[in-house]
Design a protein around this motif. Structure first.
Motif, PDB file in Angstrom:
ATOM      1  N   ARG A 110      79.422  11.021  51.136  1.00  0.00           N
ATOM      2  CA  ARG A 110      78.634   9.628  50.576  1.00  0.00           C
ATOM      3  C   ARG A 110      77.941   9.369  50.851  1.00  0.00           C
ATOM      4  O   ARG A 110      76.823   8.842  50.707  1.00  0.00           O
ATOM      5  CB  ARG A 110      79.605   8.288  51.190  1.00  0.00           C
ATOM      6  N   ASN A 111      77.389   9.851  52.730  1.00  0.00           N
ATOM      7  CA  ASN A 111      75.675  10.072  53.174  1.00  0.00           C
ATOM      8  C   ASN A 111      74.816  10.970  51.928  1.00  0.00           C
ATOM      9  O   ASN A 111      73.528  10.535  51.880  1.00  0.00           O
ATOM     10  CB  ASN A 111      75.523  10.369  54.285  1.00  0.00           C
ATOM     11  N   ALA A 114      73.658   9.101  48.492  1.00  0.00           N
ATOM     12  CA  ALA A 114      73.310   8.859  48.541  1.00  0.00           C
ATOM     13  C   ALA A 114      71.713   8.429  49.160  1.00  0.00           C
ATOM     14  O   ALA A 114      70.903   8.044  48.829  1.00  0.00           O
ATOM     15  CB  ALA A 114      73.473   7.021  50.212  1.00  0.00           C
ATOM     16  N   ARG A 117      70.534  10.228  45.771  1.00  0.00           N
ATOM     17  CA  ARG A 117      70.305   8.739  45.362  1.00  0.00           C
ATOM     18  C   ARG A 117      68.380   8.071  45.639  1.00  0.00           C
ATOM     19  O   ARG A 117      67.525   8.066  44.594  1.00  0.00           O
ATOM     20  CB  ARG A 117      70.618   7.696  45.105  1.00  0.00           C
ATOM     21  N   THR A 118      68.400   8.444  46.728  1.00  0.00           N
ATOM     22  CA  THR A 118      67.130   7.517  47.148  1.00  0.00           C
ATOM     23  C   THR A 118      65.858   8.853  47.119  1.00  0.00           C
ATOM     24  O   THR A 118      65.050   8.068  46.596  1.00  0.00           O
ATOM     25  CB  THR A 118      67.274   7.455  48.837  1.00  0.00           C
ATOM     26  N   THR A 141      79.882  13.593  45.329  1.00  0.00           N
ATOM     27  CA  THR A 141      78.737  13.133  46.101  1.00  0.00           C
ATOM     28  C   THR A 141      77.846  12.383  44.533  1.00  0.00           C
ATOM     29  O   THR A 141      76.960  11.662  44.689  1.00  0.00           O
ATOM     30  CB  THR A 141      77.925  15.070  46.188  1.00  0.00           C
ATOM     31  N   THR A 144      78.322   8.788  44.471  1.00  0.00           N
ATOM     32  CA  THR A 144      77.483   8.366  45.420  1.00  0.00           C
ATOM     33  C   THR A 144      75.931   8.345  44.447  1.00  0.00           C
ATOM     34  O   THR A 144      75.304   7.014  44.883  1.00  0.00           O
ATOM     35  CB  THR A 144      77.970   8.974  47.111  1.00  0.00           C
ATOM     36  N   SER A 145      75.656   9.039  44.486  1.00  0.00           N
ATOM     37  CA  SER A 145      73.499   9.021  43.924  1.00  0.00           C
ATOM     38  C   SER A 145      73.755   9.008  42.673  1.00  0.00           C
ATOM     39  O   SER A 145      72.289   8.956  42.425  1.00  0.00           O
ATOM     40  CB  SER A 145      73.771  11.209  43.541  1.00  0.00           C
ATOM     41  N   SER A 231      71.988   7.990  56.741  1.00  0.00           N
ATOM     42  CA  SER A 231      71.118   7.707  54.963  1.00  0.00           C
ATOM     43  C   SER A 231      70.263   6.661  54.779  1.00  0.00           C
ATOM     44  O   SER A 231      68.851   6.771  53.838  1.00  0.00           O
ATOM     45  CB  SER A 231      72.634   7.454  53.991  1.00  0.00           C
ATOM     46  N   GLY A 235      66.305   6.631  54.043  1.00  0.00           N
ATOM     47  CA  GLY A 235      65.583   6.155  52.990  1.00  0.00           C
ATOM     48  C   GLY A 235      64.034   5.553  53.810  1.00  0.00           C
ATOM     49  O   GLY A 235      62.905   5.154  53.376  1.00  0.00           O
TER      50      GLY A 235
END
Length: 247
Positions: A110-111, A114, A117-118, A141, A144-145, A231, A235
């Motif tokens: 999950r981290n 994330a 995605r960032t 993954t 979450t992304s 995460s 960010g």
């Protein structure tokens, strides 16, 4: 979410997948496997440095949906990984100021999702992970992304040190996010070609990696809790880069 992965099972099928160049996340093996076919598989696993895990037969039954798995199930990655050297060259030739992200054995999917995605939202040119000991790119993954895993190039290397050597040889500076410094993230020059190193959830950046980077930087923490989720911290670093690069 494991059942959402593309699983192949049976020793011969896994051997053929490896030999065909399929990107394999992990191979699950039953304890005490024997036989010529298994030894052939074991040789390929070692040759390609693939991640394996010894698991109870119940897990193999679940992953294969009770099919004849012969004591072996492999999870195929849903994405294709990029060659780091080629990606660096392509980025340099594009005229963009390179921005890379190295994840030093991040383990939580999950981290990882994330962060991907960032990274996509902040213009990262590539994410670099280690072949062994890193969170896989699996269905969770990708979910979450928000699909960013299909947009940001991801590279796998034998060791994060290999990537650091290559980046530094390409005149890309490296900065590690760590509390083991007095230097602030706001003092780092993100306008230069740069690679940010984020550590694992529990250990942070490996001490041997900290010795290699050009800079170390931390985020100011004004409350009583001593650290941020990785995460979230990533960010903050990436958006400081955005702030500097668009100013």
């Amino acid at each position: 979410m494991e059942n959402d992965m593309t699983n192949i099972f049976g020793i011969r099928a896994i051997i053929e997948a490896i030999e065909s160049g399929s990107t394999i996340n992990k191979i699950y093996l039953q304890k005490a496997l024997r036989g010529d076919l298994f030894y052939q598989l074991d040789k390929l696993i070692k040759q390609h440095r693939l991640t394996t895990s010894i698991v109870p037969v119940e897990k193999l039954n679940r992953l294969s949906k009770n099919s004849n798995h012969q004591g072996a199930v492999a999870q195929i990655s849903p994405i294709e990984f990029h060659d780091l050297e080629t990606l660096i060259e392509k980025t340099m030739e594009s005229g963009d100021v390179p921005l890379f992200l190295l994840l030093d054995q991040l383990s939580d999917v999950r981290n990882f999702g994330a962060i991907i995605r960032t990274a996509e939202c902040t213009g990262v040119h590539g994410i670099i992970i280690q072949k062994n000991g890193s969170a896989p790119v699996n269905a969770e993954t990708i979910k979450t992304s928000a699909g960013a895993a299909f947009k940001v190039p991801i590279c796998k290397v034998d060791h994060i040190k290999d990537a650091l050597f290559l980046l530094q040889a390409s005149e890309i500076k490296t900065v590690a996010a760590t509390e083991k410094t007095e230097d602030s993230v706001f003092d780092v020059n993100f306008k230069q070609p740069l690679a940010i190193v984020m550590g694992s959830e529990h250990r942070g950046v490996n001490p041997s990696i900290l010795k290699m980077v050009d800079y170390k930087a931390k985020l100011p923490l004004l409350g009583e809790i001593a650290s941020l989720n990785v995460s979230v911290a990533c960010g903050a670093f990436l958006y400081e880069s955005v702030r500097q690069r668009i100013s």
